[in-house]
Design an enzyme around this catalytic site. Structure first.
Site, short mmCIF file in Angstrom:
data_model
loop_
_atom_site.label_atom_id
_atom_site.label_comp_id
_atom_site.label_asym_id
_atom_site.label_seq_id
_atom_site.Cartn_x
_atom_site.Cartn_y
_atom_site.Cartn_z
N ASP A 1 -6.97 -23.34 -29.92
CA ASP A 1 -6.76 -21.90 -29.74
C ASP A 1 -6.22 -21.19 -30.98
O ASP A 1 -5.77 -20.05 -30.90
CB ASP A 1 -5.86 -21.62 -28.53
N ASP B 1 -5.02 -20.91 -23.42
CA ASP B 1 -4.11 -21.92 -23.96
C ASP B 1 -4.80 -23.27 -23.86
O ASP B 1 -5.07 -23.75 -22.76
CB ASP B 1 -2.81 -21.92 -23.17
N THR B 2 -5.12 -23.85 -25.01
CA THR B 2 -5.73 -25.18 -25.01
C THR B 2 -4.63 -26.23 -25.06
O THR B 2 -3.51 -25.95 -25.49
CB THR B 2 -6.68 -25.35 -26.22
N ARG C 1 -4.40 -16.50 -33.52
CA ARG C 1 -4.16 -17.13 -32.22
C ARG C 1 -5.02 -16.40 -31.21
O ARG C 1 -4.92 -15.18 -31.06
CB ARG C 1 -2.68 -17.03 -31.86
N ARG D 1 1.35 -15.33 -36.32
CA ARG D 1 -0.12 -15.41 -36.24
C ARG D 1 -0.69 -14.09 -35.72
O ARG D 1 -0.11 -13.46 -34.84
CB ARG D 1 -0.54 -16.55 -35.31
N GLU E 1 -2.16 -29.05 -26.24
CA GLU E 1 -1.53 -29.21 -27.55
C GLU E 1 -2.06 -30.42 -28.32
O GLU E 1 -2.32 -31.47 -27.74
CB GLU E 1 -0.01 -29.37 -27.40
#
Length: 193
Positions: free
Chosen positions: A63, A82-83, A77, A128, A85
């Site tokens: 992401d 949300d991918t 971002r 970001r 981690e």
């Protein structure tokens, strides 16, 4: 013999016609954000493609991507998703994180021209740039594609909610099909084995 004609001199400070002033103000409004590395808002918050062509430099993880915006490389971002981690300094690598990163690399290889769309907030706490990302010229909405294919869970953080319903619906369809992280891991947040 006639007297020499007086030359008409334009005053040093002449006024520009109103249309020229409006065009100049518009040009400055579009160029200043480009130089600063962010996109000017316009219908709704889109960056006009004629101003610049943001280009993918690298994929950090599922992401987060690095995009060259003008002469600046920006960590971008992706908003609303949300991918799992893979590079968090205090969290373990999560189930399906490597696959999500690989998918984003396949969708956005270096050199890919993208369109960035901001929402309300320009940056996250890590500095970001926050954006919805469309791959050009085919217009694939990358944030939605990650959710639709099961590589990302929805992550709605107000006030950045312009595409929240669309991203939640895409992730719901992926979960119902047990696609990606939903089938392989049972959902987000599971440590990799």
């Amino acid at each position: 013999m006639s007297a020499p004609r007086a030359r008409h001199r334009t005053p040093a400070r002449s006024r520009l016609p109103r249309p020229a002033v409006a065009a100049l103000v518009t040009a400055v409004a579009l160029v200043v954000p480009v130089v600063a590395g962010c996109s000017p808002p316009s219908g709704p918050h889109a960056v006009p493609s004629e101003v610049r062509e943001p280009t993918v430099v690298e994929v950090v993880d599922g992401d987060t991507v690095v995009v060259r915006v003008g002469r600046v490389d920006e960590h971008v971002r992706l908003i609303g998703v949300d991918t799992p981690e893979t590079k968090h300094p205090s969290k373990p690598v999560e189930c399906f994180g490597r696959e999500a990163s690989a998918f984003t690399r396949a969708v956005l290889p270096p050199g890919t021209v993208v369109r960035l769309e901001r929402d309300v907030e320009e940056r996250d706490p890590y500095g970001r740039l926050l954006a919805y990302v469309w791959r050009q010229p085919d217009g694939v909405f990358v944030n939605r594609e990650l959710a639709e294919q099961g590589y990302a869970a929805p992550l709605t953080i107000p006030p950045n909610v312009a595409h929240a319903d669309e991203l939640v619906a895409a992730a719901t369809r992926a979960r119902e099909r047990s696609a990606g992280l939903w089938g392989a891991c049972g959902g987000p947040g599971v440590p990799a084995r």
